[in-house]
Design a protein around this motif. Structure first.
Motif, PDB file in Angstrom:
ATOM      1  N   VAL A 140       1.485-104.016 -50.477  1.00 19.47           N
ATOM      2  CA  VAL A 140       1.877-102.606 -50.394  1.00 19.47           C
ATOM      3  C   VAL A 140       0.857-101.906 -49.500  1.00 19.47           C
ATOM      4  O   VAL A 140      -0.106-101.315 -49.964  1.00 19.47           O
ATOM      5  CB  VAL A 140       1.961-101.948 -51.788  1.00 19.47           C
ATOM      6  CG1 VAL A 140       3.308-102.187 -52.414  1.00 19.47           C
ATOM      7  CG2 VAL A 140       0.858-102.456 -52.727  1.00 19.47           C
ATOM      8  N   THR A 145       6.119-103.058 -47.601  1.00 19.52           N
ATOM      9  CA  THR A 145       6.220-103.426 -49.012  1.00 19.52           C
ATOM     10  C   THR A 145       6.959-104.753 -49.060  1.00 19.52           C
ATOM     11  O   THR A 145       8.142-104.826 -48.706  1.00 19.52           O
ATOM     12  CB  THR A 145       6.974-102.364 -49.826  1.00 19.52           C
ATOM     13  OG1 THR A 145       6.290-101.111 -49.733  1.00 19.52           O
ATOM     14  CG2 THR A 145       7.054-102.765 -51.295  1.00 19.52           C
ATOM     15  N   THR A 162      11.054-104.236 -48.139  1.00 17.77           N
ATOM     16  CA  THR A 162      11.757-102.964 -48.095  1.00 17.77           C
ATOM     17  C   THR A 162      12.795-102.969 -46.975  1.00 17.77           C
ATOM     18  O   THR A 162      12.558-103.530 -45.901  1.00 17.77           O
ATOM     19  CB  THR A 162      10.774-101.796 -47.911  1.00 17.77           C
ATOM     20  OG1 THR A 162      11.480-100.575 -48.005  1.00 17.77           O
ATOM     21  CG2 THR A 162      10.065-101.863 -46.575  1.00 17.77           C
ATOM     22  N   ALA A 166       8.776 -97.790 -47.022  1.00 19.24           N
ATOM     23  CA  ALA A 166       7.894 -98.571 -47.880  1.00 19.24           C
ATOM     24  C   ALA A 166       7.326 -97.682 -48.982  1.00 19.24           C
ATOM     25  O   ALA A 166       7.455 -96.451 -48.946  1.00 19.24           O
ATOM     26  CB  ALA A 166       6.768 -99.181 -47.058  1.00 19.24           C
ATOM     27  N   ALA A 167       6.656 -98.301 -49.953  1.00 15.76           N
ATOM     28  CA  ALA A 167       6.093 -97.532 -51.071  1.00 15.76           C
ATOM     29  C   ALA A 167       5.061 -96.525 -50.577  1.00 15.76           C
ATOM     30  O   ALA A 167       5.027 -95.372 -51.028  1.00 15.76           O
ATOM     31  CB  ALA A 167       5.469 -98.486 -52.090  1.00 15.76           C
ATOM     32  N   LEU A 254       7.846-101.097 -58.308  1.00 16.45           N
ATOM     33  CA  LEU A 254       6.902-102.128 -57.880  1.00 16.45           C
ATOM     34  C   LEU A 254       6.589-103.104 -59.012  1.00 16.45           C
ATOM     35  O   LEU A 254       6.539-104.325 -58.803  1.00 16.45           O
ATOM     36  CB  LEU A 254       5.611-101.473 -57.381  1.00 16.45           C
ATOM     37  CG  LEU A 254       5.720-100.636 -56.103  1.00 16.45           C
ATOM     38  CD1 LEU A 254       4.375 -99.976 -55.781  1.00 16.45           C
ATOM     39  CD2 LEU A 254       6.192-101.478 -54.925  1.00 16.45           C
TER      40      LEU A 254
END
Length: 351
Positions: A140, A145, A162, A166-167, A254
């Motif tokens: 991450v 991700t 992803t 992304a996160a 996550l």
């Protein structure tokens, strides 16, 4: 023992470090120096690539001196020099690559280009609680991700990634919607500490998709919708509640996707690495979830979660130790701003 000097310059941190490694042993950090450009970019609300490149030029040599001094070493003690070849900002990468190859040429040392994400992936091997192969890795970092099965250095199989934001991008974009400063992710996490995670029912995209892919663009849109519903000038408690609910949604996805990856692979060891791995709630919930499953989870040391030279030196050392990469005395270089991690199972050209 082999000593590696690592240079990281892929985005808005300039990092230099020395790592030592012996036959069959784990890498050991000897000295490091890091400069963050956060204050410089804050006025612009994000990284300005040209300014980032210029600042790397100013910082990298003084930082190299600091790292050598901390390690009580000189360039004469260095066996080879590693640098981030990609992915990242092209101009920023060129600074690190150019300095690494120039220093190496001046001293007659070999050089090795390193994948930035492999640096994050292998950074927990610098900690006291280093993982053992095989394991599942949750990467991450910035715009990435990914879930990967890791059977050894350079032996990576992509399990899921992803399909849009992304996160880290979800953290940063949501923070911007809430009027928080740059960098947005840490600011949102700090605000969330004063809020209620169940205050807003935000979506968990792809949580029940049946695969290990991620999607955070819909969450960002849901946050935007909630922000538009708020009264003008919402009070601190309301903003904190929305921040906490946003963070909870990201962390929930996550954690559950990581546990699903462990189940799918039959493994009981997880590595969480990259900038978001420093998030306190993520560590708390991942620790609890893995403990309930009787799985081990490993993280980088907190200071090594963001971009740094130590992870680049360590990745280079581990690839060299595994016989996957051979540093070479070739000083013509290129960089790879876009560079997938999964295919790098073989050593490539040094520069």
């Amino acid at each position: 023992m082999t000593v590696v000097l690592g240079i990281e310059s892929s985005c808005d941190e300039t990092g230099v470090a020395l790592v030592e490694i012996g036959p069959g042993g784990a890498p050991r950090l000897l000295g490091e120096a890091l400069h963050s450009q956060v204050a410089m970019h804050a006025d612009y609300g994000g990284v300005v690539p040209e300014l980032a490149s210029r600042d790397h030029i100013r910082r990298v040599i003084p930082l190299a001196r600091q790292a050598l001094e901390q390690a009580q070493r000189t360039l004469a003690d260095v066996d080879f020099i590693a640098y981030t070849r990609g992915p990242g900002l092209a101009g920023a990468l060129l600074v690190g690559a150019g300095v690494a190859c120039a220093l190496a040429a001046a001293r007659g040392l070999p050089v090795l280009g390193v994948h930035h994400l492999e640096g994050h992936l292998l950074s927990p091997f610098l900690s006291d609680d280093a993982p053992r192969f095989p394991f599942v890795a949750l990467l991450v970092s910035g715009g990435h991700t990914q879930l990967m099965r890791v059977d050894g250095v350079g032996r990576y199989a992509l399990l899921g990634e992803t399909i849009d934001d992304a996160a880290g991008e979800a953290f940063d974009k949501s923070a911007k919607l809430l009027g928080l400063g740059y960098p947005g992710g840490p600011a949102l996490a700090r605000l969330a500490e004063a809020g209620r995670a169940d205050a807003y029912a935000l979506p968990r995209p792809l949580l029940h998709s049946g695969n290990l892919d991620f999607s955070f663009a819909g969450l960002k849109t849901a946050v935007l919708t909630q922000v538009r519903k708020l009264p003008a000038g919402p009070d601190a408690a309301t903003r904190a509640d929305l921040a906490a609910s946003t963070q909870a949604a990201i962390v929930d996805v996550l954690v559950k996707k990581s546990l699903a990856a462990l189940k799918a692979t039959g493994l009981n060891r997880l590595v969480v690495a990259g900038g978001v791995s420093a998030n306190r709630l993520l560590r708390q919930q991942m620790d609890a979830a893995c403990a309930a499953r009787r799985a081990r989870v490993h993280y980088p040391e907190p200071r090594l979660c963001t971009d740094n030279g130590a992870m680049i030196a360590a990745a280079a050392a581990l690839r060299w130790q595994a016989g996957l990469a051979r540093p070479e005395r070739r000083y013509a270089f290129d960089v790879k701003p876009r560079w997938p991690l999964e295919p790098i199972s073989q050593g490539g050209p040094a520069c």
